[in-house]
Design a protein around this motif. Structure first.
Motif, PDB file in Angstrom:
ATOM      1  N   TYR A  54       0.905  -1.485   0.312  1.00  0.00           N
ATOM      2  CA  TYR A  54       0.183   0.092  -0.302  1.00  0.00           C
ATOM      3  C   TYR A  54       0.857   0.662  -0.184  1.00  0.00           C
ATOM      4  CZ  TYR A  54       0.879  -0.212   4.808  1.00  0.00           C
ATOM      5  OH  TYR A  54       1.876  -0.653   6.657  1.00  0.00           O
ATOM      6  N   TRP A  55       0.313   2.450  -0.370  1.00  0.00           N
ATOM      7  CA  TRP A  55       1.252   3.505  -0.091  1.00  0.00           C
ATOM      8  C   TRP A  55       0.374   3.999   1.094  1.00  0.00           C
ATOM      9  CZ3 TRP A  55       5.286   4.079  -3.568  1.00  0.00           C
ATOM     10  CH2 TRP A  55       5.571   4.740  -3.347  1.00  0.00           C
ATOM     11  N   GLU A  60       0.584   5.722   9.050  1.00  0.00           N
ATOM     12  CA  GLU A  60       0.969   4.147   8.358  1.00  0.00           C
ATOM     13  C   GLU A  60       2.519   3.794   8.763  1.00  0.00           C
ATOM     14  OE1 GLU A  60      -3.202   3.219   6.115  1.00  0.00           O
ATOM     15  OE2 GLU A  60      -1.597   3.841   5.065  1.00  0.00           O
ATOM     16  N   PRO A  80      -3.250  -1.469  -3.981  1.00  0.00           N
ATOM     17  CA  PRO A  80      -5.188  -1.160  -3.513  1.00  0.00           C
ATOM     18  C   PRO A  80      -5.505  -0.359  -4.092  1.00  0.00           C
ATOM     19  CG  PRO A  80      -4.088  -0.436  -1.513  1.00  0.00           C
ATOM     20  CD  PRO A  80      -2.437  -1.186  -2.080  1.00  0.00           C
ATOM     21  N   PHE A 105     -10.770   7.789  -0.728  1.00  0.00           N
ATOM     22  CA  PHE A 105      -9.669   8.275   0.235  1.00  0.00           C
ATOM     23  C   PHE A 105      -8.251   9.002   0.363  1.00  0.00           C
ATOM     24  CE2 PHE A 105     -13.052   4.996   0.689  1.00  0.00           C
ATOM     25  CZ  PHE A 105     -13.563   5.495   1.353  1.00  0.00           C
ATOM     26  N   VAL A 107      -5.891   7.737  -1.817  1.00  0.00           N
ATOM     27  CA  VAL A 107      -4.744   7.210  -1.574  1.00  0.00           C
ATOM     28  C   VAL A 107      -4.095   7.152  -2.416  1.00  0.00           C
ATOM     29  CG1 VAL A 107      -4.322   4.894  -1.200  1.00  0.00           C
ATOM     30  CG2 VAL A 107      -5.848   5.255   0.380  1.00  0.00           C
ATOM     31  N   TYR A 138     -10.134   0.483   8.892  1.00  0.00           N
ATOM     32  CA  TYR A 138     -10.738   1.949   8.643  1.00  0.00           C
ATOM     33  C   TYR A 138     -12.566   1.883   9.103  1.00  0.00           C
ATOM     34  CZ  TYR A 138      -7.074   4.272   7.595  1.00  0.00           C
ATOM     35  OH  TYR A 138      -4.985   5.234   7.467  1.00  0.00           O
TER      36      TYR A 138
HETATM   37  N1  LIG Z   1      -2.710   2.918   2.273  1.00  0.00           N
HETATM   38  C1  LIG Z   1      -3.471   2.204   1.845  1.00  0.00           C
HETATM   39  N2  LIG Z   1      -4.034   2.415   1.786  1.00  0.00           N
HETATM   40  C2  LIG Z   1      -6.032   1.252   1.731  1.00  0.00           C
HETATM   41  C3  LIG Z   1      -5.913   1.567   2.202  1.00  0.00           C
HETATM   42  C4  LIG Z   1      -5.328   1.807   3.779  1.00  0.00           C
HETATM   43  O1  LIG Z   1      -6.062   1.349   4.703  1.00  0.00           O
HETATM   44  N3  LIG Z   1      -4.270   2.153   3.565  1.00  0.00           N
HETATM   45  N4  LIG Z   1      -7.646   0.844   2.033  1.00  0.00           N
HETATM   46  C5  LIG Z   1      -8.041  -0.405   3.795  1.00  0.00           C
HETATM   47  O2  LIG Z   1      -9.320  -0.753   2.669  1.00  0.00           O
HETATM   48  C6  LIG Z   1      -8.954   1.068   1.038  1.00  0.00           C
HETATM   49  C7  LIG Z   1      -8.588   1.808   1.266  1.00  0.00           C
HETATM   50  N5  LIG Z   1      -9.148   2.550   1.820  1.00  0.00           N
HETATM   51  C8  LIG Z   1      -9.839   3.679   3.135  1.00  0.00           C
HETATM   52  C9  LIG Z   1     -10.501   3.682   4.080  1.00  0.00           C
HETATM   53  C10 LIG Z   1     -11.413   4.754   4.731  1.00  0.00           C
HETATM   54  C11 LIG Z   1     -10.321   5.599   4.968  1.00  0.00           C
HETATM   55  C12 LIG Z   1     -10.794   6.698   5.902  1.00  0.00           C
HETATM   56  O3  LIG Z   1     -12.157   6.524   6.187  1.00  0.00           O
HETATM   57  N6  LIG Z   1      -9.969   7.430   5.884  1.00  0.00           N
HETATM   58  C13 LIG Z   1     -10.219   8.632   6.433  1.00  0.00           C
HETATM   59  C14 LIG Z   1      -9.684   8.666   8.040  1.00  0.00           C
HETATM   60  C15 LIG Z   1     -10.867   7.565   9.124  1.00  0.00           C
HETATM   61  C16 LIG Z   1     -11.923   8.768   9.249  1.00  0.00           C
HETATM   62  O4  LIG Z   1     -11.579   9.595  10.079  1.00  0.00           O
HETATM   63  O5  LIG Z   1     -13.045   7.068   9.826  1.00  0.00           O
HETATM   64  C17 LIG Z   1      -8.832   9.984   6.577  1.00  0.00           C
HETATM   65  O6  LIG Z   1      -9.112   9.612   4.879  1.00  0.00           O
HETATM   66  O7  LIG Z   1      -9.648  10.647   6.818  1.00  0.00           O
HETATM   67  C18 LIG Z   1      -8.782   5.867   4.108  1.00  0.00           C
HETATM   68  C19 LIG Z   1      -8.423   4.262   3.192  1.00  0.00           C
HETATM   69  C20 LIG Z   1      -7.420   0.939  -0.058  1.00  0.00           C
HETATM   70  N7  LIG Z   1      -5.729   1.273   0.179  1.00  0.00           N
END
Ligand SMILES: Nc1nc2c(c(=O)[nH]1)N(C=O)[C@@H](CNc1ccc(C(=O)N[C@@H](CCC(=O)O)C(=O)O)cc1)CN2
Ligand SMILES: Nc1ncnc2c1ncn2[C@@H]1O[C@H](COP(=O)(O)OP(=O)(O)OP(=O)(O)O)[C@@H](O)[C@H]1O
Length: 198
Positions: A54-55, A60, A80, A105, A107, A138
């Protein structure tokens, strides 16, 4: 615990886990080098196997030193991509020359034209893990759905990667939660299955 209570419990734990992870990250932003060392020691990757990483998002552990290592060793690397809510992740090919684009998100992902990679080994990000190999993500269920699909189709090994500080006594479990085969941190390796015996 019914599923609503479980979801509330996970939401609460997520808040705490975010804060703990953020602190660990600020204290040791270069932990990705220790992580790389432990991954190499713990997992003998069969030649040519496809690996997903993942990036990293802020907080992380940096899995990129390990990804560059595996790329140099000739492995295919996938990152991903979220293709939709309630859908398993898709992985697209990454190498050090690929220019990433911003996906859902915030990413960073390979561009849409990058070929799909179906990983055998998945390096999985997480917010918290427990000593039995359960993880808290998440909350999108993306990795749970992805691991369920890949494990049903083929041999797939899930390796959670995290700061050691992200360990909690127990992550609450639901029926969909996919256990990890390994957890590797900057300090240690936890092994939950013999799965990597290819
Ligand atoms: N680096 C990275 N890439 C990834 C993931 C991950 O966990 N880390 N993922 C794993 O599934 C997927 C992306 N999914 C995600 C799902 C939700 C959030 C998210 O809700 N982020 C919020 C913080 C959460 C919150 O405050 O509730 C944010 O960006 O502020 C981020 C990524 C695919 N790529
Ligand atoms: N294979 C699946 N099929 C259907 N629903 C699922 C599946 N896996 C997870 N879910 C649902 O997705 C939602 C989020 O799950 P959970 O809270 O366990 O996510 P998480 O493990 O924290 O996140 P992630 O897997 O994205 O890192 C829950 O409502 C869960 O029931």
């Amino acid at each position: 615990m019914d599923s609503a209570e479980l979801a509330d419990f996970k939401t609460q734990l997520r808040k705490e886990a975010f804060a703990v992870r953020e602190q660990a990250w600020r204290a040791d932003p270069d932990a990705g080098e220790g992580l790389e060392r432990h991954l190499i020691e713990a997992l003998a990757m069969p030649p040519g196997i496809a690996i997903s990483g993942y990036w990293p998002l802020p907080g992380e552990i940096d899995v990129r030193p390990a990804l560059r290592h595996y790329h140099r060793e000739g492995h295919r690397i996938g990152l991903p991509v979220v293709i939709g809510k309630h859908q398993p992740l898709v992985f697209r090919s990454w190498d050090p020359a690929v220019d990433l684009v911003q996906g859902s998100f915030r990413v960073m992902t390979p561009p849409p034209e990058a070929p799909e990679v179906v990983p055998t080994i998945l390096l999985v990000p997480l917010l918290a893990f427990d000593p039995e190999g359960y993880r808290l993500g998440y909350g999108g269920g993306f990795y749970d759905r992805t691991l369920a699909k890949l494990r049903a189709e083929a041999h797939a090994v899930a390796v959670g990667v995290a700061y050691g500080a992200q360990e909690v006594p127990q992550v609450p479990r639901g029926t969909f939660d996919q256990p990890l085969d390994f957890i590797v941190t900057e300090h240690a390796v936890f092994k939950f299955s013999d799965k990597i015996g290819f």
